[in-house]
Design an enzyme around this catalytic site. Structure first.
Site, PDB file in Angstrom:
ATOM      1  N   SER A 159      29.056   2.231 -10.561  1.00 35.14           N
ATOM      2  CA  SER A 159      29.063   3.740 -10.213  1.00 35.14           C
ATOM      3  C   SER A 159      29.723   4.343 -11.830  1.00 35.14           C
ATOM      4  O   SER A 159      30.347   3.497 -12.343  1.00 35.14           O
ATOM      5  CB  SER A 159      29.973   4.355  -9.200  1.00 35.14           C
ATOM      6  N   PRO A 201      20.180   8.655  -7.775  1.00 34.00           N
ATOM      7  CA  PRO A 201      21.152   9.423  -8.145  1.00 34.00           C
ATOM      8  C   PRO A 201      22.210  10.149  -6.885  1.00 34.00           C
ATOM      9  O   PRO A 201      21.355  10.738  -6.413  1.00 34.00           O
ATOM     10  CB  PRO A 201      20.846  10.508  -9.390  1.00 34.00           C
ATOM     11  N   ARG A 231      26.106  11.360  -7.375  1.00 39.84           N
ATOM     12  CA  ARG A 231      27.092  12.223  -8.044  1.00 39.84           C
ATOM     13  C   ARG A 231      26.420  13.071  -9.140  1.00 39.84           C
ATOM     14  O   ARG A 231      26.735  14.097  -9.542  1.00 39.84           O
ATOM     15  CB  ARG A 231      28.183  11.338  -8.528  1.00 39.84           C
ATOM     16  N   TYR A 290      41.006   5.289  -6.304  1.00 41.70           N
ATOM     17  CA  TYR A 290      40.725   4.618  -7.623  1.00 41.70           C
ATOM     18  C   TYR A 290      40.997   5.397  -8.953  1.00 41.70           C
ATOM     19  O   TYR A 290      40.236   5.123  -9.894  1.00 41.70           O
ATOM     20  CB  TYR A 290      39.121   4.128  -7.465  1.00 41.70           C
ATOM     21  N   CYS A 327      52.033  13.952   2.871  1.00 41.90           N
ATOM     22  CA  CYS A 327      53.387  13.257   2.828  1.00 41.90           C
ATOM     23  C   CYS A 327      53.137  11.929   2.095  1.00 41.90           C
ATOM     24  O   CYS A 327      53.245  11.054   2.988  1.00 41.90           O
ATOM     25  CB  CYS A 327      53.853  13.100   4.336  1.00 41.90           C
ATOM     26  N   GLU A 328      52.712  11.938   0.883  1.00 41.36           N
ATOM     27  CA  GLU A 328      52.491  10.585   0.104  1.00 41.36           C
ATOM     28  C   GLU A 328      52.896  11.217  -1.383  1.00 41.36           C
ATOM     29  O   GLU A 328      52.326  12.002  -1.935  1.00 41.36           O
ATOM     30  CB  GLU A 328      51.060  10.361   0.272  1.00 41.36           C
ATOM     31  N   TYR A 345      31.760  13.264  -3.463  1.00 39.60           N
ATOM     32  CA  TYR A 345      32.714  12.320  -2.986  1.00 39.60           C
ATOM     33  C   TYR A 345      33.962  12.775  -2.585  1.00 39.60           C
ATOM     34  O   TYR A 345      34.903  12.228  -2.518  1.00 39.60           O
ATOM     35  CB  TYR A 345      32.906  10.838  -3.722  1.00 39.60           C
TER      36      TYR A 345
HETATM   37  C1  LIG Z   1      26.557   4.941  -3.756  1.00 41.69           C
HETATM   38  C2  LIG Z   1      25.382   4.588  -3.999  1.00 41.69           C
HETATM   39  C3  LIG Z   1      24.292   5.379  -4.737  1.00 41.69           C
HETATM   40  C4  LIG Z   1      24.701   6.546  -5.458  1.00 41.69           C
HETATM   41  O1  LIG Z   1      25.986   6.241  -6.292  1.00 41.69           O
HETATM   42  P1  LIG Z   1      26.071   7.627  -7.429  1.00 41.69           P
HETATM   43  O2  LIG Z   1      27.514   7.187  -8.090  1.00 41.69           O
HETATM   44  O3  LIG Z   1      26.778   8.768  -6.503  1.00 41.69           O
HETATM   45  O4  LIG Z   1      25.045   7.939  -8.039  1.00 41.69           O
HETATM   46  C5  LIG Z   1      23.177   4.675  -5.079  1.00 41.69           C
HETATM   47  N1  LIG Z   1      22.595   3.907  -4.326  1.00 41.69           N
HETATM   48  C6  LIG Z   1      23.438   3.134  -3.489  1.00 41.69           C
HETATM   49  C7  LIG Z   1      23.000   1.972  -2.838  1.00 41.69           C
HETATM   50  C8  LIG Z   1      24.769   3.329  -3.377  1.00 41.69           C
HETATM   51  O5  LIG Z   1      25.468   2.663  -2.430  1.00 41.69           O
END
Ligand SMILES: *Cc1c(COP(=O)(O)O)cnc(C)c1O
Length: 467
Positions: free
Chosen positions: A239, A320, A322, A367, A394-395, A424
């Site tokens: 990612s 794609p 994100r 992360y 509360c963290e 996300y």
């Molecule tokens: C999470 C995921 C994506 C999308 O990832 P992005 O970072 O949002 O583009 C595409 N394919 C698979 C198999 C994933 O697990």
């Protein structure tokens, strides 16, 4: 921990409270276009405006906090991916953000849609997505989820384990159908932002290993199964990837596997999916390649590797998530409290606490993902002060934006906007501390429409039979 940015905060100079990548802005009110949705800007009154609505007017109508999606920007990005990759199939990764309206937008813009649970499948179908254009992912799909996918007639099931092959065969026998299948493989490539690692990294839960031979075994088994129509191979390398280096190695390894399969069976597989993970600008230092640049690069890579292995170019696809829904999304919060703490060596840090937090965006806590933030209801009059935008949970780790320069005069009642927050965030949101999840609203030409309404106390109590 996934390291989201090469020059991230963990490399910070111990004597400076700011990470090295973060520079003090000349104008603390300036918005960096690459980080914001296309129709966002700071207007003449100093307010952040998105597609014809000020942050304050959105909050006045929808409450705070609120996620805002610039519909025109979302659709434009979907089309950019579709057009740049013309001739390939583009599947929007629904896990990044999905509701029925988004499924409809994706269908209208001519993309396919990936789901990775029965819930996402139900939303995609309810949104009117053609089943044949749905891909079904997941490393541990339940029998019920597989049955739902087969019954709906999803276009492809991306198979992740030999137990799943057995389950699919049993279900297909029961339902009198044949499953369209891609085999998810691990190529040994793992990519994050500018870096990729092309060895090891088989030590993870997804897919069949190419190196270990499990992938070829699963493919040959599927090929011989009367219940499976084996369409091809699927690879997803990571990612927030900014360039094509990792994809080049993944393409070479998956196409080599296709050549080996051809040798073993005499059959040339039709499909290859290179997954998603295309990066976006969360902060202005992030400079991802454009869809057009990625498409040009990936086409050359695939053609080159196919020539090398003597294979025809397969029907290609990408996924794609994100890159389509992240930049159009902005989270808007209201400031409740502000404090400045002495952090030694004459340095201080400003904590700006807002009415949301890790329950509506877990990525910074999960992360160490980086975001930026700006004062949204007015232009700041004070100079830039190193600030940390934190939530109400509360963290101690309840951080939304770890490091950002905000104007010195930010105070209670001000609005803080976090751009690039469409992916996300709502999809990973929780009810931690029994905080109701914020609504998601679309804005277009000055009009707001609700994609997901705000949760209420009644929603939370409805799950509790003792209430
Ligand atoms: C999470 C995921 C994506 C999308 O990832 P992005 O970072 O949002 O583009 C595409 N394919 C698979 C198999 C994933 O697990």
């Amino acid at each position: 921990m996934t390291h989201m940015h090469v020059a991230g905060s963990i490399h910070a100079d111990a004597t400076s409270p700011a990470p090295l990548w973060l520079t003090r802005p000349d104008d603390v009110n300036a918005l960096t276009a690459a980080v914001w949705s296309k129709n966002a800007f700071r207007n003449a009154d100093g307010e952040v405006e998105i597609a014809g609505r000020t942050a304050a007017s959105i909050v006045a109508e929808m409450g705070s906090p609120v996620y805002v999606i610039d519909e025109d920007d979302f659709r434009t990005r979907a089309r950019e991916w579709r057009d740049a990759f013309a001739g390939w199939d583009v599947f929007y990764a629904g896990k990044s953000f999905l509701c029925t309206t988004v499924a409809r937008w994706i269908a209208e813009e001519g993309l396919g849609l990936d789901v990775c649970s029965g819930g996402e499948l139900a939303v995609a179908l309810r949104g009117g997505m053609t089943p044949a254009r749905i891909g079904m992912h997941g490393n541990n799909k339940s029998v019920d989820e597989l049955r739902a996918g087969l019954s709906a007639g999803v276009g492809r099931i991306i198979v992740d384990s030999s137990h799943e092959i057995t389950r699919l065969e049993q279900l297909c026998a029961e339902l009198g159908t044949v499953a369209e299948v891609m085999i998810r493989v691990t190529t040994g490539v793992e990519a994050h932002t500018h870096e990729y690692i092309a060895t090891a990294h088989e030590d993870q839960k997804f897919g069949f290993s190419i190196n270990g031979g499990a992938a070829l075994v699963a493919m040959v088994r599927s090929h011989h199964s009367p219940y499976i129509d084996l369409k091809g191979i699927h690879s997803h390398i990571g990612s927030q990837i900014f360039d094509t280096n990792g994809f080049e190695v993944a393409a070479r390894r998956t196409l080599k596997l296709m050549a080996q399969f051809h040798e073993a069976t005499g059959v040339t597989l039709a499909d290859l999916d290179l997954g998603g993970g295309f990066g976006i600008s969360y902060i202005k230092e992030d400079t991802p390649a454009t869809p057009a640049e990625l498409a040009a690069g990936l086409r050359l890579i695939v053609e080159h590797e196919c020539r090398g292995f003597g294979l025809p170019v397969p029907r290609m696809s990408i996924e794609p998530g994100r890159a389509i829904c992240g930049p159009p999304g902005t989270a808007i919060y209201t400031v409740g409290t502000v404090k400045t703490v002495d952090i030694g060596s004459g340095q201080s840090r400003r904590y700006v606490a807002v009415d949301g937090g890790m329950s509506d965006n877990i990525r910074p806590a999960l992360y160490a993902a980086e975001y930026s933030a700006t004062l949204a209801n007015r232009a700041g009059e004070g100079g830039p002060v190193l600030s940390r935008v934190v939530g109400k949970h509360c963290e101690g780790g309840d951080i939304l934006v770890r490091d950002e320069f905000l104007p010195d005069d930010v105070g209670p009642g001000d609005l803080i906007a976090v751009p690039a927050a469409g992916a996300y965030s709502r999809s990973m949101a929780s009810n931690y501390n029994h905080v109701p999840r914020p609504p998601v609203v679309a804005v277009r030409d000055g009009h707001l429409s609700t994609l997901l309404r705000r949760e209420t106390m009644d929603d939370l109590l409805a799950l509790d039979p003792g209430a």
